[in-house]
Design an enzyme around this catalytic site. Structure first.
Site, PDB file in Angstrom:
ATOM      1  N   HIS A  63       0.837  -1.206   0.000  1.00  0.00           N
ATOM      2  CA  HIS A  63       0.000   0.000   0.000  1.00  0.00           C
ATOM      3  C   HIS A  63       0.872   1.255   0.000  1.00  0.00           C
ATOM      4  CE1 HIS A  63      -3.542   2.435   1.422  1.00  0.00           C
ATOM      5  NE2 HIS A  63      -2.556   3.183   1.883  1.00  0.00           N
ATOM      6  N   GLU A  64       1.860   1.306   0.892  1.00  0.00           N
ATOM      7  CA  GLU A  64       2.703   2.498   1.001  1.00  0.00           C
ATOM      8  C   GLU A  64       3.604   2.666  -0.223  1.00  0.00           C
ATOM      9  OE1 GLU A  64       1.985   4.548   3.223  1.00  0.00           O
ATOM     10  OE2 GLU A  64       0.714   3.203   4.393  1.00  0.00           O
TER      11      GLU A  64
END
Length: 325
Positions: A63-64
């Site tokens: 996600h990051e």
């Protein structure tokens, strides 16, 4: 926001360093101990709990990295990733354009959206292959990861600044309202979200007084987690609100003609808005040609107060067109 202070450096990938904050271990120990006391241990061994945490790390990391790589794609600057109990933080600086901001933020939740069908296929395969009887721990892990990814997606899309949903809302409002009003509006909505979180915790207070033992510890853990989340959102919303007021005040200040940021092309503000890193003197870096008037320190580069990027002072002077005579 969590910082690298007190964090463990894990690895470096695509020029991005990933850190794990020490509070992860504290949260893991507290949560697993609560599950044991409440009889909610779902695996036959705590090694599977550790594997679930590692998989959670992986989901949050992807996600990051979605934020980081999308920011690079639009010409922004990327830095580190810090994992902590409230999720992960990708330190990115996309260009000050609504479209660039929107893509840099939306790319993170998009990763979780892509993971939904992949994890759904894994869950379906675990059921068809009869892992519930033959490999119950693996079966439980697959279902837990599916739920974790869905919860992370739903939570991140809440329209509460600075969560991804709140920043996406801010980027969308940027198109009709502009940079300043969109930030102020998103911050006010985020403050309303803090109030909603606090109100949601009130019904648990009587339960906390009546409960005892492990049940009381579980309620206390939930309240502490809600309190940390509310504090995190409150600080960032209030910071965003103050930043919007500063930007509004700066918008009324005169600009210095003949100079332009090589990144966002904004003319610099006039005034003593730059501070010398040696003596602390505030001065106008363009009026003083990069030299501190008090200690004489020479600065060859400066930060744009609009986009936050640092560039050589010489690159701020726009090139004049060559006129043939």
């Amino acid at each position: 926001m969590p910082t690298k202070q007190g964090a463990i450096r894990l690895f470096r990938l695509f020029g991005i360093t990933v850190y794990l904050h020490w509070t992860w271990f504290l949260a893991f120990l507290i949560l697993t101990d609560l599950q044991r006391e409440l009889g909610q241990q779902e695996y036959s061994s705590y090694l599977w709990n550790a594997l679930e945490i590692l998989c959670l790390f992986l989901i949050v990391l992807i996600h990051e990295f979605g934020h980081q790589l999308a920011c690079r794609q639009v010409g922004g600057r990327t830095n580190d990733i810090v994992l902590w109990p409230l999720g992960g933080v990708a330190y990115v600086m996309p260009p000050q354009r609504p479209g660039a901001q929107l893509w840099s933020i939306a790319a993170g939740p998009l990763v979780n959206v892509i993971l939904i069908p992949l994890l759904s296929l894994l869950v379906s395969a675990s059921s068809h292959l009869g892992w519930y009887d033959t490999h119950p721990d693996l079966y439980e892990l697959c279902h837990e990861l599916w739920k974790i990814n869905l919860v992370l997606l739903a939570f991140n899309l809440l329209p509460i600044y600075p969560l991804d949903g709140g920043q996406i809302l801010r980027s969308l409002l940027w198109f009709p309202l502009g940079r300043i009003k969109s930030l102020m509006t998103a911050s006010v909505i985020g403050l309303a979200g803090v109030a909603a979180i606090i109100l949601s915790a009130i019904p648990e207070l009587p339960e906390l007084l009546r409960a005892a033992g492990p049940q009381r510890n579980a309620i206390l853990f939930n309240l502490v987690w809600l309190g940390l989340m509310a504090t995190f959102i409150l600080r960032n919303c209030w910071g965003g609100f103050k930043q919007a007021r500063v930007l509004a005040a700066r918008a009324k200040m005169p600009r210095r003609e003949g100079f332009a940021c090589p990144s966002c092309h904004a003319a610099p503000l006039q005034g003593d808005l730059w501070r010398c890193g040696q003596c602390g003197k505030s001065f106008d870096i363009f009026l003083q040609h990069g030299q501190c008037p008090q200690c004489g320190t020479q600065f060859n580069a400066t930060q744009c107060l609009e986009c936050g990027l640092t560039s050589p002072i010489a690159s701020w002077t726009p090139k004049l067109p060559v006129i043939d005579v």
